[in-house]
Write a protein that holds these residues in place. Sequence first.
Motif, PDB file in Angstrom:
ATOM      1  N   GLY A 173       0.791  -1.223   0.000  1.00 38.92           N
ATOM      2  CA  GLY A 173       0.000   0.000   0.000  1.00 38.92           C
ATOM      3  C   GLY A 173       0.825   1.276   0.000  1.00 38.92           C
ATOM      4  N   ALA A 174       2.114   1.173  -0.297  1.00 40.06           N
ATOM      5  CA  ALA A 174       2.988   2.347  -0.285  1.00 40.06           C
ATOM      6  C   ALA A 174       2.871   3.131  -1.594  1.00 40.06           C
ATOM      7  N   ILE A 175       3.144   4.430  -1.495  1.00 39.64           N
ATOM      8  CA  ILE A 175       3.151   5.303  -2.663  1.00 39.64           C
ATOM      9  C   ILE A 175       4.508   5.999  -2.725  1.00 39.64           C
ATOM     10  N   TRP A 176       5.094   6.027  -3.911  1.00 40.22           N
ATOM     11  CA  TRP A 176       6.413   6.629  -4.102  1.00 40.22           C
ATOM     12  C   TRP A 176       6.286   8.118  -4.407  1.00 40.22           C
ATOM     13  N   LEU A 177       7.003   8.930  -3.634  1.00 47.57           N
ATOM     14  CA  LEU A 177       7.112  10.366  -3.888  1.00 47.57           C
ATOM     15  C   LEU A 177       8.580  10.679  -4.099  1.00 47.57           C
ATOM     16  N   ASP A 178       8.874  11.576  -5.029  1.00 45.80           N
ATOM     17  CA  ASP A 178      10.259  12.020  -5.151  1.00 45.80           C
ATOM     18  C   ASP A 178      10.295  13.511  -5.429  1.00 45.80           C
ATOM     19  N   SER A 179      11.504  14.043  -5.559  1.00 49.30           N
ATOM     20  CA  SER A 179      11.706  15.485  -5.639  1.00 49.30           C
ATOM     21  C   SER A 179      11.023  16.130  -6.836  1.00 49.30           C
ATOM     22  N   ARG A 180      10.609  15.347  -7.823  1.00 53.09           N
ATOM     23  CA  ARG A 180       9.912  15.930  -8.970  1.00 53.09           C
ATOM     24  C   ARG A 180       8.537  16.459  -8.591  1.00 53.09           C
ATOM     25  N   HIS A 181       7.911  15.842  -7.552  1.00 57.02           N
ATOM     26  CA  HIS A 181       6.579  16.263  -7.105  1.00 57.02           C
ATOM     27  C   HIS A 181       6.565  16.651  -5.629  1.00 57.02           C
ATOM     28  N   LEU A 182       7.728  16.831  -5.060  1.00 61.42           N
ATOM     29  CA  LEU A 182       7.804  17.108  -3.624  1.00 61.42           C
ATOM     30  C   LEU A 182       8.671  18.345  -3.409  1.00 61.42           C
ATOM     31  N   PRO A 183       8.040  19.501  -3.269  1.00 64.03           N
ATOM     32  CA  PRO A 183       8.816  20.733  -3.178  1.00 64.03           C
ATOM     33  C   PRO A 183       9.585  20.903  -1.876  1.00 64.03           C
ATOM     34  N   HIS A 184       9.174  20.197  -0.847  1.00 63.90           N
ATOM     35  CA  HIS A 184       9.869  20.302   0.437  1.00 63.90           C
ATOM     36  C   HIS A 184       9.839  18.937   1.119  1.00 63.90           C
ATOM     37  N   ARG A 185      10.997  18.452   1.505  1.00 63.29           N
ATOM     38  CA  ARG A 185      11.090  17.095   2.059  1.00 63.29           C
ATOM     39  C   ARG A 185      10.311  16.916   3.357  1.00 63.29           C
ATOM     40  N   ALA A 186      10.164  17.977   4.123  1.00 67.65           N
ATOM     41  CA  ALA A 186       9.474  17.859   5.408  1.00 67.65           C
ATOM     42  C   ALA A 186       7.959  17.826   5.266  1.00 67.65           C
ATOM     43  N   LEU A 187       7.440  18.312   4.147  1.00 64.49           N
ATOM     44  CA  LEU A 187       6.001  18.511   4.003  1.00 64.49           C
ATOM     45  C   LEU A 187       5.146  17.282   4.305  1.00 64.49           C
ATOM     46  N   PRO A 188       5.417  16.102   3.738  1.00 69.90           N
ATOM     47  CA  PRO A 188       4.512  14.970   4.008  1.00 69.90           C
ATOM     48  C   PRO A 188       4.612  14.415   5.432  1.00 69.90           C
ATOM     49  N   TYR A 229      11.159  -1.080  -7.269  1.00 68.37           N
ATOM     50  CA  TYR A 229      12.562  -0.672  -7.361  1.00 68.37           C
ATOM     51  C   TYR A 229      13.075  -0.720  -8.792  1.00 68.37           C
ATOM     52  N   ARG A 230      12.494  -1.587  -9.604  1.00 67.81           N
ATOM     53  CA  ARG A 230      12.904  -1.613 -11.012  1.00 67.81           C
ATOM     54  C   ARG A 230      12.493  -0.334 -11.741  1.00 67.81           C
ATOM     55  N   ARG A 231      11.495   0.367 -11.200  1.00 65.40           N
ATOM     56  CA  ARG A 231      11.012   1.594 -11.841  1.00 65.40           C
ATOM     57  C   ARG A 231      11.825   2.821 -11.455  1.00 65.40           C
ATOM     58  N   LEU A 232      12.645   2.700 -10.432  1.00 65.81           N
ATOM     59  CA  LEU A 232      13.363   3.867  -9.924  1.00 65.81           C
ATOM     60  C   LEU A 232      14.656   4.103 -10.695  1.00 65.81           C
ATOM     61  N   SER A 233      14.857   5.326 -11.112  1.00 62.89           N
ATOM     62  CA  SER A 233      16.093   5.732 -11.778  1.00 62.89           C
ATOM     63  C   SER A 233      16.678   6.886 -10.974  1.00 62.89           C
ATOM     64  N   PRO A 234      17.648   6.604 -10.111  1.00 66.30           N
ATOM     65  CA  PRO A 234      18.169   7.646  -9.221  1.00 66.30           C
ATOM     66  C   PRO A 234      18.699   8.887  -9.925  1.00 66.30           C
ATOM     67  N   ASP A 235      19.040   8.781 -11.192  1.00 62.38           N
ATOM     68  CA  ASP A 235      19.546   9.957 -11.888  1.00 62.38           C
ATOM     69  C   ASP A 235      18.438  10.945 -12.252  1.00 62.38           C
ATOM     70  N   THR A 236      17.166  10.586 -11.998  1.00 63.13           N
ATOM     71  CA  THR A 236      16.063  11.489 -12.330  1.00 63.13           C
ATOM     72  C   THR A 236      15.522  12.236 -11.117  1.00 63.13           C
ATOM     73  N   PHE A 237      16.028  11.951  -9.922  1.00 60.60           N
ATOM     74  CA  PHE A 237      15.577  12.652  -8.714  1.00 60.60           C
ATOM     75  C   PHE A 237      16.708  12.658  -7.695  1.00 60.60           C
ATOM     76  N   ASP A 238      16.646  13.617  -6.769  1.00 60.45           N
ATOM     77  CA  ASP A 238      17.688  13.665  -5.744  1.00 60.45           C
ATOM     78  C   ASP A 238      17.172  13.274  -4.362  1.00 60.45           C
ATOM     79  N   TYR A 239      15.880  12.999  -4.269  1.00 64.06           N
ATOM     80  CA  TYR A 239      15.305  12.545  -3.000  1.00 64.06           C
ATOM     81  C   TYR A 239      14.021  11.796  -3.309  1.00 64.06           C
ATOM     82  N   GLY A 240      13.769  10.723  -2.583  1.00 64.82           N
ATOM     83  CA  GLY A 240      12.531   9.983  -2.760  1.00 64.82           C
ATOM     84  C   GLY A 240      12.183   9.201  -1.511  1.00 64.82           C
TER      85      GLY A 240
END
Length: 198
Positions: free
Chosen positions: A112-127, A150-161
């Motif tokens: 039931g987890a949902i992935w968020l990363d820096s592309r849609h998360l303007p501030h890391r503390a917010l959620p 994990y196969r969907r994650l490409s670390p070069d496309t975000f700096d935090y997730g």
Amino acid sequence: MNNRQVILTAVARNQPATRPMPTLPEPSIERASADGFAQRVEAIGGTVVPISALTDIVSYVQTRFPPPARLVSTLPDLPLGERLSDPLVPGHTLETVDLALLMGSFGVLENGAIWLDSRHLPHRALPFICQHLALVVSSRALVPTLHDAYRRLSPDTFDYGVFIAGPSKTADIEQSLVIGAHGPRSLTVFLLTTDPSR
């Protein structure tokens, strides 16, 4: 032999037997069920609201969080709340956010987890600092397992997730489940049944 060498020798002598790395399962070929994902989210304390368009969120949120509730949204097409564009805003300024509405990249049926990363998360503390959290995820962006995730994650496309599953909860105190102990008191997942890019 000095004490350090005695200790290191003893540690080296008491190592467990080596084992081969486990074989990872093959990627799932079946799509994750939206109903199964909804059941998992609700089992861990979240609420799932099926929607057919992002605009369906507006009336739901306005009914449950009328003014003067402080809303923060990262969905640019919705007339809801403030926009956070500066990631350097001090985190404590977000402690008065009643509802944070964020777009998730994909969901995981397994937990039931949902992935968020820096592309849609303007501030890391917010959620984690808001009182209530709402995430939007497309039913077409669900994967069956964390291996698939994990196969969907490409670390070069975000700096935090981060994976977020359910509202904050703990059962450390007298084995009594407490919701909202260390973060959001509720999690609402808006499950979009159509492709948001259309």
